[in-house]
Design an enzyme around this catalytic site. Structure first.
Site, PDB file in Angstrom:
ATOM      1  N   LYS A   1     -22.429 -18.494  26.446  1.00  0.00           N
ATOM      2  CA  LYS A   1     -22.682 -17.063  25.628  1.00  0.00           C
ATOM      3  C   LYS A   1     -22.741 -15.931  26.645  1.00  0.00           C
ATOM      4  O   LYS A   1     -22.258 -14.900  26.555  1.00  0.00           O
ATOM      5  CB  LYS A   1     -23.918 -17.042  25.143  1.00  0.00           C
TER       6      LYS A   1
ATOM      7  N   LYS B   1     -16.878 -25.782  18.649  1.00  0.00           N
ATOM      8  CA  LYS B   1     -17.874 -25.686  17.368  1.00  0.00           C
ATOM      9  C   LYS B   1     -17.542 -24.954  16.339  1.00  0.00           C
ATOM     10  O   LYS B   1     -17.131 -23.943  16.639  1.00  0.00           O
ATOM     11  CB  LYS B   1     -19.231 -25.755  18.302  1.00  0.00           C
TER      12      LYS B   1
ATOM     13  N   LYS C   1     -20.357 -19.300  13.377  1.00  0.00           N
ATOM     14  CA  LYS C   1     -20.442 -18.173  12.221  1.00  0.00           C
ATOM     15  C   LYS C   1     -19.858 -16.933  13.190  1.00  0.00           C
ATOM     16  O   LYS C   1     -19.676 -15.799  12.549  1.00  0.00           O
ATOM     17  CB  LYS C   1     -21.845 -18.110  11.610  1.00  0.00           C
TER      18      LYS C   1
HETATM   19  P1  ATP Z   1     -24.579 -18.769  16.719  1.00  0.00           P
HETATM   20  O1  ATP Z   1     -23.254 -18.867  16.369  1.00  0.00           O
HETATM   21  O2  ATP Z   1     -25.006 -17.146  16.464  1.00  0.00           O
HETATM   22  O3  ATP Z   1     -25.077 -19.102  17.978  1.00  0.00           O
HETATM   23  P2  ATP Z   1     -25.348 -21.148  15.416  1.00  0.00           P
HETATM   24  O4  ATP Z   1     -24.828 -21.281  13.952  1.00  0.00           O
HETATM   25  O5  ATP Z   1     -25.019 -21.808  16.571  1.00  0.00           O
HETATM   26  O6  ATP Z   1     -25.169 -19.489  15.712  1.00  0.00           O
HETATM   27  P3  ATP Z   1     -28.357 -21.360  14.387  1.00  0.00           P
HETATM   28  O7  ATP Z   1     -27.687 -20.698  13.254  1.00  0.00           O
HETATM   29  O8  ATP Z   1     -29.574 -20.931  14.875  1.00  0.00           O
HETATM   30  O9  ATP Z   1     -26.858 -21.205  15.513  1.00  0.00           O
HETATM   31  O10 ATP Z   1     -27.980 -22.752  13.908  1.00  0.00           O
HETATM   32  C1  ATP Z   1     -28.859 -23.381  13.026  1.00  0.00           C
HETATM   33  C2  ATP Z   1     -28.813 -24.856  13.082  1.00  0.00           C
HETATM   34  O11 ATP Z   1     -27.369 -25.186  12.653  1.00  0.00           O
HETATM   35  C3  ATP Z   1     -28.904 -25.466  14.599  1.00  0.00           C
HETATM   36  O12 ATP Z   1     -29.873 -26.959  14.084  1.00  0.00           O
HETATM   37  C4  ATP Z   1     -27.641 -26.038  14.973  1.00  0.00           C
HETATM   38  O13 ATP Z   1     -27.642 -27.151  15.710  1.00  0.00           O
HETATM   39  C5  ATP Z   1     -26.821 -26.135  13.647  1.00  0.00           C
HETATM   40  N1  ATP Z   1     -25.350 -25.942  13.910  1.00  0.00           N
HETATM   41  C6  ATP Z   1     -24.691 -24.766  13.930  1.00  0.00           C
HETATM   42  N2  ATP Z   1     -23.462 -25.120  14.228  1.00  0.00           N
HETATM   43  C7  ATP Z   1     -23.122 -26.300  13.834  1.00  0.00           C
HETATM   44  C8  ATP Z   1     -22.165 -27.121  13.733  1.00  0.00           C
HETATM   45  N3  ATP Z   1     -20.919 -26.428  14.080  1.00  0.00           N
HETATM   46  N4  ATP Z   1     -22.095 -28.356  13.603  1.00  0.00           N
HETATM   47  C9  ATP Z   1     -23.590 -29.043  13.374  1.00  0.00           C
HETATM   48  N5  ATP Z   1     -24.621 -28.172  13.386  1.00  0.00           N
HETATM   49  C10 ATP Z   1     -24.355 -26.913  13.631  1.00  0.00           C
END
Ligand code: ATP
Ligand code: LTN
Length: 332
Positions: A114, A196, A199
Site C-alpha cells: 500500500k 487480488k 474494491k
Molecule cells: P482494501 O482493498 O481497502 O484493502 P480489502 O477488501 O482487502 O480492502 P477488507 O474489506 O477489510 O479489506 O477485507 C475484509 C475481509 O475480506 C478480509 O478477511 C479479507 O481477507 C477478505 N478479502 C478481501 N479481498 C479478498 C479476496 N480477493 N479474496 C478472498 N478474501 C478477500
C-alpha cells in the site's frame, strides 16, 4: 464458551472476494459453531489509514451492516457493532503499538504494497494498522478469527504480540487461531488474475460488487481474462484466469475444485462461463433483495446499538485489566 472475532473495512463497496473470503465464512461458522459467541464489526478506524470521503464512509458503514445481515448473519446470534463506537479498540491499539517493534510493522507485506502505491502523505496509521487489528482481536479473547489469506501475516503478528505481552505481564490474552476458507481465500481480479480482487481497483471489470447490477455481473464474468488453450483445469501458475473462475465456482457451489474440474473437462470456456455467471447471479439476487429492504429499515440501528452495548462491556473489562497489568493510572 469460545469466541470468534472478525471485521471488514468500510473502504468501498464489498466485492465477491470479500464475500467468499470473509462474509460467507462468517455465515457458515455461525451455523456450524453453536457453542461460539460471535463478534463481527465494521472496522471504520482502519478505513482512515488512507484518505476517505466522510459522506461515503458513513454510507459504507451502513451498507456493510445491511450486507452482513443480507448475506445471512443473524443479529440474534451475532454481535454486530462499529469499531469506533467502542473506545477500548483505540486504547488497546496504543498498548499494542507499545508491545510491537517497528521492524515487525515494516515487514508487513500489505504495508509495503500500500505504501508503494502512494507517493506522498503516507499516514503513520498505515504502518501501525496491524497493532490496532491485534487489539480488535485480543480485546475479546477471540479463539478463532475467520479471514482471507491476505490477513495471515497480521494474524501471526497478533499471536506474537499476545504471547509477548503474556510473557512480560502475566497471562492476559488468549492466543487466537486464524480460520481460512478451503477454496477462495484469495479471489483474483477478473482482468489481471495474478492480482487480488480488490474494491480499490480502478477497472470495474476487474471486480464484482455484491450490489452490482446482475446483467453487469454476467458480462464481467463473460469478459474475464482466460487463456488460449481451451481446456478447463486448475493450474494457478499457467492458467491463473481459469483457475480463479474454478475457485469461485467451487466456493459458491460448495464443491471441491476437483469436482468442478471433472464436470467441465470436456466443456468449452463459453459454457463454463455461462454456468458460472448463473451461479454468481443466483447467489447475489437474494442478497440484493434483502439488502434493498434492510437499508431503509431502522432495524440496523437497533442491531448496532445492541451489539455495541454487549461488546463494550467485555472490551472495557479487558482494557481495565490491561492498564492494571501495565501499572498505568492508580491501583484499583
Ligand atoms: P482494501 O482493498 O481497502 O484493502 P480489502 O477488501 O482487502 O480492502 P477488507 O474489506 O477489510 O479489506 O477485507 C475484509 C475481509 O475480506 C478480509 O478477511 C479479507 O481477507 C477478505 N478479502 C478481501 N479481498 C479478498 C479476496 N480477493 N479474496 C478472498 N478474501 C478477500
Ligand atoms: N485488517 C483486516 C480487517 C480487520 C480485521 C480485524 C479482520 C480489522 N480488524 C480483526 C479480522 C479481525 C483487513 O484489512 N481485511
Amino acid at each position: 464458551m469460545k469466541r470468534l472475532v472478525s471485521g471488514i473495512k468500510p473502504t468501498g463497496q464489498l466485492t465477491l472476494g470479500n464475500y467468499i473470503g470473509a462474509l460467507r465464512q462468517f455465515v457458515k461458522l455461525q451455523d456450524e459453531l453453536e457453542d461460539t459467541e460471535m463478534f463481527i464489526f465494521i472496522a471504520d478506524l482502519h478505513a482512515i489509514t488512507t484518505p476517505q470521503d466522510k459522506t461515503k464512509l458513513r454510507k459504507n458503514i451502513r451498507s456493510i451492516t445491511a450486507l452482513y445481515i443480507a448475506c445471512g448473519l443473524d443479529p440474534n446470534r451475532v454481535h454486530l457493532f462499529i469499531q469506533s463506537e467502542i473506545p477500548a479498540h483505540a486504547m488497546l491499539g496504543y498498548v499494542m503499538e507499545s508491545t510491537a517493534y517497528i521492524g515487525e510493522m515494516e515487514r508487513m507485506t500489505q504495508f509495503k504494497d500500500k505504501k508503494g502505491k502512494q507517493t506522498e502523505g503516507i499516514r503513520t496509521s498505515l504502518l501501525t494498522y496491524p497493532a490496532l487489528m491485534a487489539a480488535d482481536i485480543l480485546l475479546y479473547d477471540a479463539d478463532i478469527v475467520p479471514i482471507g489469506d491476505d490477513q495471515k501475516q497480521h494474524l501471526e503478528l497478533t499471536r506474537n504480540l499476545a504471547l509477548r505481552f503474556n510473557h512480560t505481564y502475566g497471562d492476559t490474552f488468549v492466543v487466537p487461531d486464524g480460520f481460512y476458507p478451503k477454496a477462495g481465500a484469495r479471489i483474483k481480479s477478473l482482468q489481471d488474475p495474478t492480482r487480488k480482487m480488490d474494491k480499490s481497483h480502478d477497472n470495474p471489470k476487474s471486480y464484482i460488487l455484491l450490489l452490482d447490477d446482475l446483467k453487469a455481473v454476467s458480462n464481467k464474468i463473460k469478459s474475464a481474462v482466460t487463456d488460449s488453450e481451451g481446456k478447463i483445469y486448475y493450474d494457478p501458475v499457467n492458467k491463473p484466469g481459469i483457475s480463479n473462475l474454478l475457485t469461485i465456482y467451487a466456493a459458491l457451489s460448495d464443491k471441491t475444485i476437483k469436482d468442478v474440474e471433472s464436470a467441465y473437462k470436456d466443456a468449452n470456456y463459453q459454457t463454463f462461463k455461462n454456468d458460472l455467471s448463473e451461479i454468481v447471479v443466483r447467489t447475489l439476487e437474494p442478497i440484493q433483495a434483502r439488502y434493498e429492504k434492510l437499508i431503509k429499515d431502522d432495524l440496523l440501528d437497533r442491531v448496532l446499538d445492541e451489539g455495541r452495548a454487549h461488546a463494550e462491556r467485555i472490551a472495557n473489562r479487558k482494557i481495565s485489566k490491561v492498564y492494571q497489568r501495565l501499572g498505568l493510572g492508580r491501583k484499583r
